[in-house]
Design a protein around this motif. Structure first.
Motif, PDB file in Angstrom:
ATOM      1  N   MET A  14       3.589   6.438  -0.419  1.00  0.00           N
ATOM      2  CA  MET A  14       3.377   5.009  -0.608  1.00  0.00           C
ATOM      3  C   MET A  14       1.885   4.720  -0.581  1.00  0.00           C
ATOM      4  O   MET A  14       1.209   5.061   0.390  1.00  0.00           O
ATOM      5  CB  MET A  14       4.067   4.213   0.494  1.00  0.00           C
ATOM      6  CG  MET A  14       5.545   4.448   0.582  1.00  0.00           C
ATOM      7  SD  MET A  14       6.234   3.517   1.968  1.00  0.00           S
ATOM      8  CE  MET A  14       7.949   3.918   1.784  1.00  0.00           C
ATOM      9  N   THR A  15       1.388   4.098  -1.640  1.00  0.00           N
ATOM     10  CA  THR A  15      -0.022   3.739  -1.716  1.00  0.00           C
ATOM     11  C   THR A  15      -0.152   2.353  -2.338  1.00  0.00           C
ATOM     12  O   THR A  15       0.803   1.815  -2.885  1.00  0.00           O
ATOM     13  CB  THR A  15      -0.825   4.731  -2.588  1.00  0.00           C
ATOM     14  OG1 THR A  15      -0.291   4.739  -3.905  1.00  0.00           O
ATOM     15  CG2 THR A  15      -0.794   6.131  -2.023  1.00  0.00           C
ATOM     16  N   THR A  16      -1.348   1.813  -2.275  1.00  0.00           N
ATOM     17  CA  THR A  16      -1.630   0.554  -2.942  1.00  0.00           C
ATOM     18  C   THR A  16      -1.685   0.815  -4.438  1.00  0.00           C
ATOM     19  O   THR A  16      -2.316   1.778  -4.884  1.00  0.00           O
ATOM     20  CB  THR A  16      -2.978  -0.018  -2.459  1.00  0.00           C
ATOM     21  OG1 THR A  16      -2.917  -0.140  -1.033  1.00  0.00           O
ATOM     22  CG2 THR A  16      -3.267  -1.364  -3.082  1.00  0.00           C
ATOM     23  N   CYS A  22       2.260  -2.410  -4.430  1.00  0.00           N
ATOM     24  CA  CYS A  22       2.812  -1.177  -3.865  1.00  0.00           C
ATOM     25  C   CYS A  22       3.098  -0.152  -4.957  1.00  0.00           C
ATOM     26  O   CYS A  22       3.655  -0.489  -6.008  1.00  0.00           O
ATOM     27  CB  CYS A  22       4.117  -1.469  -3.131  1.00  0.00           C
ATOM     28  SG  CYS A  22       3.977  -2.726  -1.847  1.00  0.00           S
ATOM     29  N   LYS A  23       2.732   1.080  -4.683  1.00  0.00           N
ATOM     30  CA  LYS A  23       3.007   2.180  -5.609  1.00  0.00           C
ATOM     31  C   LYS A  23       3.773   3.245  -4.842  1.00  0.00           C
ATOM     32  O   LYS A  23       3.344   3.678  -3.773  1.00  0.00           O
ATOM     33  CB  LYS A  23       1.695   2.763  -6.142  1.00  0.00           C
ATOM     34  CG  LYS A  23       1.875   3.919  -7.094  1.00  0.00           C
ATOM     35  CD  LYS A  23       0.506   4.379  -7.585  1.00  0.00           C
ATOM     36  CE  LYS A  23       0.606   5.578  -8.487  1.00  0.00           C
ATOM     37  NZ  LYS A  23      -0.758   6.022  -8.900  1.00  0.00           N
ATOM     38  N   TYR A  24       4.922   3.651  -5.392  1.00  0.00           N
ATOM     39  CA  TYR A  24       5.774   4.643  -4.756  1.00  0.00           C
ATOM     40  C   TYR A  24       5.880   5.871  -5.655  1.00  0.00           C
ATOM     41  O   TYR A  24       6.086   5.751  -6.860  1.00  0.00           O
ATOM     42  CB  TYR A  24       7.195   4.103  -4.540  1.00  0.00           C
ATOM     43  CG  TYR A  24       7.261   2.836  -3.734  1.00  0.00           C
ATOM     44  CD1 TYR A  24       6.536   2.697  -2.560  1.00  0.00           C
ATOM     45  CD2 TYR A  24       8.061   1.780  -4.137  1.00  0.00           C
ATOM     46  CE1 TYR A  24       6.615   1.528  -1.812  1.00  0.00           C
ATOM     47  CE2 TYR A  24       8.142   0.617  -3.395  1.00  0.00           C
ATOM     48  CZ  TYR A  24       7.421   0.501  -2.227  1.00  0.00           C
ATOM     49  OH  TYR A  24       7.493  -0.645  -1.491  1.00  0.00           O
ATOM     50  N   GLU A  37       5.223   1.128  -9.719  1.00  0.00           N
ATOM     51  CA  GLU A  37       4.506   0.094  -8.978  1.00  0.00           C
ATOM     52  C   GLU A  37       5.381  -1.140  -8.916  1.00  0.00           C
ATOM     53  O   GLU A  37       6.102  -1.450  -9.863  1.00  0.00           O
ATOM     54  CB  GLU A  37       3.170  -0.216  -9.647  1.00  0.00           C
ATOM     55  CG  GLU A  37       2.193   0.930  -9.532  1.00  0.00           C
ATOM     56  CD  GLU A  37       0.784   0.573  -9.961  1.00  0.00           C
ATOM     57  OE1 GLU A  37       0.406  -0.609  -9.888  1.00  0.00           O
ATOM     58  OE2 GLU A  37       0.055   1.490 -10.351  1.00  0.00           O
ATOM     59  N   ASP A  41       7.442  -4.985  -1.121  1.00  0.00           N
ATOM     60  CA  ASP A  41       6.918  -4.285   0.046  1.00  0.00           C
ATOM     61  C   ASP A  41       8.060  -3.507   0.714  1.00  0.00           C
ATOM     62  O   ASP A  41       9.150  -4.049   0.900  1.00  0.00           O
ATOM     63  CB  ASP A  41       6.341  -5.321   1.014  1.00  0.00           C
ATOM     64  CG  ASP A  41       5.577  -4.706   2.157  1.00  0.00           C
ATOM     65  OD1 ASP A  41       6.180  -3.917   2.924  1.00  0.00           O
ATOM     66  OD2 ASP A  41       4.391  -5.028   2.292  1.00  0.00           O
ATOM     67  N   LEU A  82       1.734   1.646   7.523  1.00  0.00           N
ATOM     68  CA  LEU A  82       2.059   0.790   6.375  1.00  0.00           C
ATOM     69  C   LEU A  82       1.238  -0.490   6.397  1.00  0.00           C
ATOM     70  O   LEU A  82       0.796  -0.961   5.345  1.00  0.00           O
ATOM     71  CB  LEU A  82       3.567   0.486   6.345  1.00  0.00           C
ATOM     72  CG  LEU A  82       4.449   1.672   5.958  1.00  0.00           C
ATOM     73  CD1 LEU A  82       5.909   1.399   6.283  1.00  0.00           C
ATOM     74  CD2 LEU A  82       4.273   2.016   4.496  1.00  0.00           C
ATOM     75  N   GLU A  85      -2.106   0.338   5.098  1.00  0.00           N
ATOM     76  CA  GLU A  85      -2.103   0.581   3.646  1.00  0.00           C
ATOM     77  C   GLU A  85      -1.895  -0.704   2.852  1.00  0.00           C
ATOM     78  O   GLU A  85      -2.609  -0.963   1.880  1.00  0.00           O
ATOM     79  CB  GLU A  85      -1.008   1.599   3.295  1.00  0.00           C
ATOM     80  CG  GLU A  85      -0.969   2.008   1.841  1.00  0.00           C
ATOM     81  CD  GLU A  85      -2.169   2.834   1.410  1.00  0.00           C
ATOM     82  OE1 GLU A  85      -2.609   2.669   0.248  1.00  0.00           O
ATOM     83  OE2 GLU A  85      -2.711   3.622   2.212  1.00  0.00           O
ATOM     84  N   PHE A  86      -0.908  -1.513   3.248  1.00  0.00           N
ATOM     85  CA  PHE A  86      -0.526  -2.690   2.457  1.00  0.00           C
ATOM     86  C   PHE A  86      -0.959  -4.028   3.054  1.00  0.00           C
ATOM     87  O   PHE A  86      -0.748  -5.065   2.434  1.00  0.00           O
ATOM     88  CB  PHE A  86       0.987  -2.718   2.249  1.00  0.00           C
ATOM     89  CG  PHE A  86       1.531  -1.522   1.503  1.00  0.00           C
ATOM     90  CD1 PHE A  86       1.048  -1.174   0.263  1.00  0.00           C
ATOM     91  CD2 PHE A  86       2.534  -0.746   2.051  1.00  0.00           C
ATOM     92  CE1 PHE A  86       1.534  -0.088  -0.425  1.00  0.00           C
ATOM     93  CE2 PHE A  86       3.044   0.346   1.373  1.00  0.00           C
ATOM     94  CZ  PHE A  86       2.541   0.681   0.135  1.00  0.00           C
ATOM     95  N   ARG A  89       2.446  -8.410   6.492  1.00  0.00           N
ATOM     96  CA  ARG A  89       3.478  -9.008   5.633  1.00  0.00           C
ATOM     97  C   ARG A  89       3.373 -10.492   5.645  1.00  0.00           C
ATOM     98  O   ARG A  89       3.081 -11.166   6.503  1.00  0.00           O
ATOM     99  CB  ARG A  89       4.876  -8.631   6.098  1.00  0.00           C
ATOM    100  CG  ARG A  89       5.240  -7.270   5.714  1.00  0.00           C
ATOM    101  CD  ARG A  89       6.711  -7.018   5.856  1.00  0.00           C
ATOM    102  NE  ARG A  89       7.127  -7.176   7.260  1.00  0.00           N
ATOM    103  CZ  ARG A  89       8.371  -7.101   7.641  1.00  0.00           C
ATOM    104  NH1 ARG A  89       9.309  -6.909   6.793  1.00  0.00           N
ATOM    105  NH2 ARG A  89       8.697  -7.238   8.897  1.00  0.00           N
TER     106      ARG A  89
END
Length: 89
Positions: A14-16, A22-24, A37, A41, A82, A85-86, A89
């Motif tokens: 999981m990255t930005t 979000c990019k998985y 992407e 979240d 998380l 990274e993100f 929330r």
């Protein structure tokens, strides 16, 4: 990057993202099987369900309920990483 292990041979990186927050990247036995992407979240119910569905669609023979439970556990255990990274929330 946050990496969560769902099963012995399945993980999700999981990255930005570049165009979405979000990019998985779904990995199975060391090979990339899916990457996308999204605005969803992984810490939200909708984001987790979407990620579960992608894993189940691209990795044959996995149990949907087991993947869902493992995602919930891993996301909870990696809450601080998380957030780093993100963002919050």
């Amino acid at each position: 990057m946050v990496v969560i292990e769902l099963e012995e041979s399945i993980s999700v990186e999981m990255t930005t993202g570049n165009s979405k927050p979000c990019k998985y990247t779904v990995m199975c036995e060391g090979e990339q099987v899916a990457q996308y992407e999204t605005s969803a979240d992984p810490r939200t119910a909708g984001g987790r369900v979407g990620l579960r569905n992608i894993v189940c669609r691209h990795v044959s023979g996995v149990d949907k309920n087991a993947i869902d439970k493992r995602l919930s556990t891993e996301i909870s255990q990696n809450a601080e990483a998380l957030s780093n990274e993100f963002g919050s929330r």
